[in-house]
Design an enzyme around this catalytic site. Structure first.
Site, short mmCIF file in Angstrom:
data_model
loop_
_atom_site.label_atom_id
_atom_site.label_comp_id
_atom_site.label_asym_id
_atom_site.label_seq_id
_atom_site.Cartn_x
_atom_site.Cartn_y
_atom_site.Cartn_z
N ARG A 322 0.85 -1.19 0.00
CA ARG A 322 0.00 0.00 0.00
C ARG A 322 0.89 1.24 0.00
NH1 ARG A 322 -3.22 -2.68 -1.66
NH2 ARG A 322 -5.35 -3.13 -0.97
N GLU A 351 -4.65 7.30 -4.88
CA GLU A 351 -4.75 6.64 -6.19
C GLU A 351 -5.94 7.16 -6.96
OE1 GLU A 351 -4.52 2.39 -5.62
OE2 GLU A 351 -2.49 2.52 -4.87
N HIS A 370 -1.39 0.12 -9.82
CA HIS A 370 -2.01 -0.85 -8.90
C HIS A 370 -2.46 -2.11 -9.66
CE1 HIS A 370 -4.21 -1.18 -4.80
NE2 HIS A 370 -3.92 -2.38 -5.25
N1 LIG Z 1 -0.83 -4.38 -5.25
C1 LIG Z 1 -1.83 -5.22 -5.25
O1 LIG Z 1 -2.60 -5.30 -6.18
C2 LIG Z 1 -1.99 -6.11 -4.08
C3 LIG Z 1 -1.64 -5.68 -2.85
N2 LIG Z 1 -1.79 -6.51 -1.77
C4 LIG Z 1 -1.38 -5.98 -0.49
O2 LIG Z 1 -0.28 -6.75 -0.03
C5 LIG Z 1 -0.30 -6.76 1.38
C6 LIG Z 1 -0.07 -8.17 1.88
O3 LIG Z 1 -1.10 -9.03 1.46
P1 LIG Z 1 -1.14 -10.53 2.01
O4 LIG Z 1 0.23 -11.09 2.01
O5 LIG Z 1 -2.19 -11.23 1.27
O6 LIG Z 1 -1.60 -10.29 3.50
P2 LIG Z 1 -1.22 -11.15 4.77
O7 LIG Z 1 -2.13 -10.73 5.82
O8 LIG Z 1 -1.14 -12.59 4.41
O9 LIG Z 1 0.25 -10.66 5.14
C7 LIG Z 1 0.55 -9.45 5.74
C8 LIG Z 1 1.66 -9.69 6.73
O10 LIG Z 1 2.10 -8.44 7.21
C9 LIG Z 1 2.45 -8.64 8.56
N3 LIG Z 1 2.56 -7.38 9.27
C10 LIG Z 1 1.58 -6.71 9.94
N4 LIG Z 1 2.09 -5.60 10.49
C11 LIG Z 1 3.39 -5.57 10.17
C12 LIG Z 1 4.44 -4.68 10.46
N5 LIG Z 1 4.25 -3.57 11.20
N6 LIG Z 1 5.67 -4.96 9.98
C13 LIG Z 1 5.87 -6.08 9.26
N7 LIG Z 1 4.94 -6.96 8.96
C14 LIG Z 1 3.69 -6.71 9.40
C15 LIG Z 1 1.42 -9.57 9.09
O11 LIG Z 1 1.86 -10.23 10.24
C16 LIG Z 1 1.23 -10.52 7.93
O12 LIG Z 1 2.06 -11.67 8.06
C17 LIG Z 1 -1.60 -6.13 1.79
O13 LIG Z 1 -1.39 -4.78 2.11
C18 LIG Z 1 -2.43 -6.19 0.57
O14 LIG Z 1 -3.40 -5.23 0.55
C19 LIG Z 1 -2.28 -7.77 -1.90
C20 LIG Z 1 -2.67 -8.25 -3.09
C21 LIG Z 1 -2.59 -7.44 -4.30
O1 LIG Z 2 -6.07 -7.27 -2.91
C1 LIG Z 2 -5.50 -6.20 -2.68
O2 LIG Z 2 -5.14 -5.84 -1.55
C2 LIG Z 2 -5.20 -5.32 -3.78
O3 LIG Z 2 -4.54 -4.34 -3.56
C3 LIG Z 2 -5.79 -5.56 -5.08
O4 LIG Z 2 -6.51 -4.40 -5.40
P1 LIG Z 2 -7.55 -4.37 -6.59
O5 LIG Z 2 -8.61 -5.36 -6.26
O6 LIG Z 2 -6.80 -4.76 -7.82
O7 LIG Z 2 -8.05 -2.98 -6.62
#
Ligand SMILES: NC(=O)C1=CN([C@@H]2O[C@H](COP(=O)(O)OP(=O)(O)OC[C@H]3O[C@@H](n4cnc5c(N)ncnc54)[C@H](O)[C@@H]3O)[C@@H](O)[C@H]2O)C=CC1
Ligand SMILES: O=C(O)C(=O)COP(=O)(O)O
Length: 634
Positions: A322, A351, A370
């Site tokens: 993010r 965004e 994104h």
């Molecule tokens: N750019 C995109 O399109 C996408 C972005 N994301 C983003 O990626 C991130 C991770 O997603 P997931 O791995 O599925 O979530 P997840 O919940 O599996 O992993 C997040 C991890 O961050 C850790 N965490 C929490 N606070 C923390 C801190 N202060 N320092 C270090 N680690 C910390 C948690 O313990 C957890 O293990 C989310 O912010 C999600 O929104 C996810 C999918 C697509």
């Molecule tokens: O799953 C997430 O956290 C994402 O950031 C994906 O975002 P989107 O559904 O592609 O707008």
């Protein structure tokens, strides 16, 4: 003569803001919201989901059985044609999809309700429209603010986030409004990890810049010399689903991977030969830093002037998490000074970012709009995952991906279903025994069970007791999502005690006792010596029973309504009261007498199918041996 103590009349005067007693197990009186209690209620009559117009559009056929609901709580693939009972002609739930969703998910939704896809709504337009919808499905672009929940006027039952990050949904507001929030946490993990690796490799080899240069007619081989990845240290910040998949792939590229995550299990990291390190060590030693934590108040701007100043000069940063976790102005300065050699960013604090954004325009920065989750495969997966979660939630199932409600595994739900009904009924009975109805501040619940206290998940039971206590005396709507919040708001303290007893661990619970502290009862016999109103119940053959009132043992099935009488223990009392009820055409379903000692005092608990009229209750009160009695509306 004992006077009839009807809870409804006294509550009517004191507690309900609109002056009417909400008899309440009729959920259609609270038309706009989903009721988890009704859903888990094995009684098909009350197991209804109500539509905005107050009619129950979906009834027994789908949600009639608590067990059936519980069995389907785990998200199993749904076939659109099976989603609605063709005989069910009630209005269909309405679902607003405010951002592009995969076709497979839309198909599931269309098999269940009326779906409107309205992309690019302004915040004002969303607020205008939202009160016509039962569910809203968003991605990262729609801000679901408190104002949206307010504008929904209680109609919105579920917000589905077709993806992982729920930082665009105001969760506290959703919870206050009793709106369930579900997400789709797994289907885009690989896509996001692959995008992270794509950004890592293309940044290291200047793919984007050299592509632009060639398209501008240039051939700049010396300008775009890159850096190698093999042997370099990559720090993964946030070792969750995406972070660990990035780590796995980076190891395949020959990188040394370290990770920082305060909540990650060390053995999971060890199994992947990843060292879990402190935040300080991660940022100070890494050549590349890849961000994969959620945006929370703790992680907001965690990459700032100070943290950049500690990094190795020439560090490279990838952000697919993010934008808000980076102070973007500080990053521009770090790029200008060369502390950060390059950044590859998929996400931005705002965004889309402004066209003039110095960060986006920086020559050492590559950007994507994104796109982390944007693969065909991920979008189809996410769409199905969220559609099933939303349909499940609208069907009243407890979602496996609920973000603001307890996730209760199906097998536990199956076991607890009859106790959930018992819990709500005990709450309703207990509050009706309070003199004056309102003012309850402190409730102690005692669960007796042969199981280890750690094996008993009481969140659902507590929520239903709170619902039972609050709803009869207010116009508030309580469900699993907002129960604790509502209790807090009403100054109701709930303490819980689990007592291990010597009994069969086969059933999760032996009994539930609800004690209302320091309140006078309109039925004095419900009081205990230490000044509590106390009732206890058990589940017998799957049916909730009232088994103890104050210090008296009784046994009455909690299926209809209940009359409690205290009388002098003498022959013929059952016949006398039974006769009066019979003459007034009130059907008795159950009768039980508990007494202190023969020929002293006794409590008669009578289950009745219908609410007796005032004359009937007066006649019972006129029986000389009856000292007090109360009619309790279930
Ligand atoms: N750019 C995109 O399109 C996408 C972005 N994301 C983003 O990626 C991130 C991770 O997603 P997931 O791995 O599925 O979530 P997840 O919940 O599996 O992993 C997040 C991890 O961050 C850790 N965490 C929490 N606070 C923390 C801190 N202060 N320092 C270090 N680690 C910390 C948690 O313990 C957890 O293990 C989310 O912010 C999600 O929104 C996810 C999918 C697509
Ligand atoms: O799953 C997430 O956290 C994402 O950031 C994906 O975002 P989107 O559904 O592609 O707008």
């Amino acid at each position: 003569m004992a006077s009839a103590t009807s809870p409804s009349s006294s509550i009517k005067a004191s507690a309900s803001p609109n002056g009417t007693f909400s008899s309440n197990s009729n959920y259609s009186k609270k038309p706009n919201r989903i009721s988890f209690a009704s859903i888990i209620n094995p009684n098909p009559i009350s197991a209804k989901i109500c539509n905005s117009n107050g009619s129950s559009g979906r009834s027994g056929s789908i949600v009639s059985s608590g067990l059936k609901v519980a069995e389907s709580t785990g998200i199993a693939p749904l076939d659109a044609k099976d989603l609605r009972d063709p005989a069910d002609s009630g209005p269909r739930p309405t679902i607003l999809v405010s951002e592009k969703l995969g076709e497979a998910g839309l198909k599931v939704l269309r098999g269940f309700g009326e779906v409107e896809c309205l992309y690019n709504l302004s915040p004002e337009e969303l607020r205008e429209k939202i009160s016509s919808f039962d569910a809203l499905i968003v991605r990262s672009g729609t801000k679901v603010t408190r104002q949206v929940f307010e504008a929904a006027k209680g109609r919105l039952k579920v917000v589905g986030r077709a993806g992982v990050g729920i930082d665009n949904v105001d969760l506290p507001a959703a919870t206050e409004f009793g709106c369930l929030v579900v997400n789709a946490p797994t289907a885009n993990t690989v896509a996001a990890a692959e995008h992270g690796i794509a950004l890592l490799t293309s940044m290291a080899r200047n793919v984007a810049q050299s592509d632009a240069s060639m398209k501008a007619g240039k051939w700049e081989r010396n300008k775009y010399v890159g850096v190698s990845l093999v042997g370099k240290t990559l720090a993964v910040i946030g070792f969750g689903k995406v972070g660990s998949e990035v780590a796995r792939r980076a190891k395949g590229l020959g990188m040394h991977v370290i990770a920082h995550d305060p909540y990650a299990a060390a053995d999971r990291a060890r199994a992947m030969s990843v060292d879990l390190v402190s935040f300080h060590e991660a940022i100070c030693t890494a050549d590349f830093i890849s961000l994969h934590m959620p945006l929370t108040p703790t992680t907001k701007n965690v990459f700032n002037e100070q943290t950049f100043s500690k990094m190795k000069k020439g560090v490279r940063i990838i952000n697919v998490a993010r934008g808000g976790v980076i102070d973007e102005e500080a990053l521009v300065r770090a790029l200008d000074s060369g502390v950060v050699a390059q950044a590859a960013l998929d996400v931005f604090a705002e965004e889309p970012p402004s066209k003039e954004s110095k960060l986006v325009q920086h020559h050492n920065v590559i950007v994507t709009p994104h796109l982390g989750a944007s693969t065909k495969e991920a979008q189809e997966g996410v769409a199905i995952e969220i559609a099933e979660a939303v349909v499940g939630a609208l069907n009243g199932e407890l979602s496996a991906t609920a973000v603001n409600a307890p996730m209760v595994p199906p097998e536990i739900l199956t076991e607890l279903a009859p106790y959930v009904v018992l819990a709500e009924k005990l709450g309703r009975l207990a509050v009706q025994l309070v003199a004056g109805g309102g003012g309850v501040q402190s409730v102690k619940v005692v669960y007796r069970s042969a199981r280890d206290p750690d094996d008993l998940d009481t969140r659902l039971l507590r929520a239903m007791i709170i619902k039972g206590i609050i709803e009869p005396i207010s116009s508030s709507f309580v469900n699993l999502v907002n129960a604790d919040h509502m209790a807090k708001q009403k100054g109701l303290r709930i303490s819980e005690e689990r007592v291990t007893i010597d009994s069969s661990p086969e059933s999760p619970l032996d009994s539930i006792q609800v004690n209302i502290s320091n309140m006078d009862s309109k039925f004095a016999s419900a009081g205990t010596e230490d000044g509590h109103i106390s009732i206890e119940g058990q589940v017998k053959d799957g049916v909730p029973h009232l088994t103890c009132v104050g210090t008296f043992d009784v046994d009455v099935s909690l299926e209809g309504n209940v009359i409690l009488c205290r009388q002098v223990d003498q022959p013929g009392m059952i016949g006398i009261v039974g006769n009066i009820l019979g003459q007034h055409n009130v059907n008795v379903s159950f009768m039980s007498v508990g007494r202190t000692a023969p020929r002293k005092q006794a409590i008669m608990a009578i289950g009745v199918d219908e609410a007796p009229r005032k004359e009937t209750l007066d006649e019972i009160g006129n029986v000389p041996a009856i000292e007090e009695f109360v009619f309790l509306d279930l």
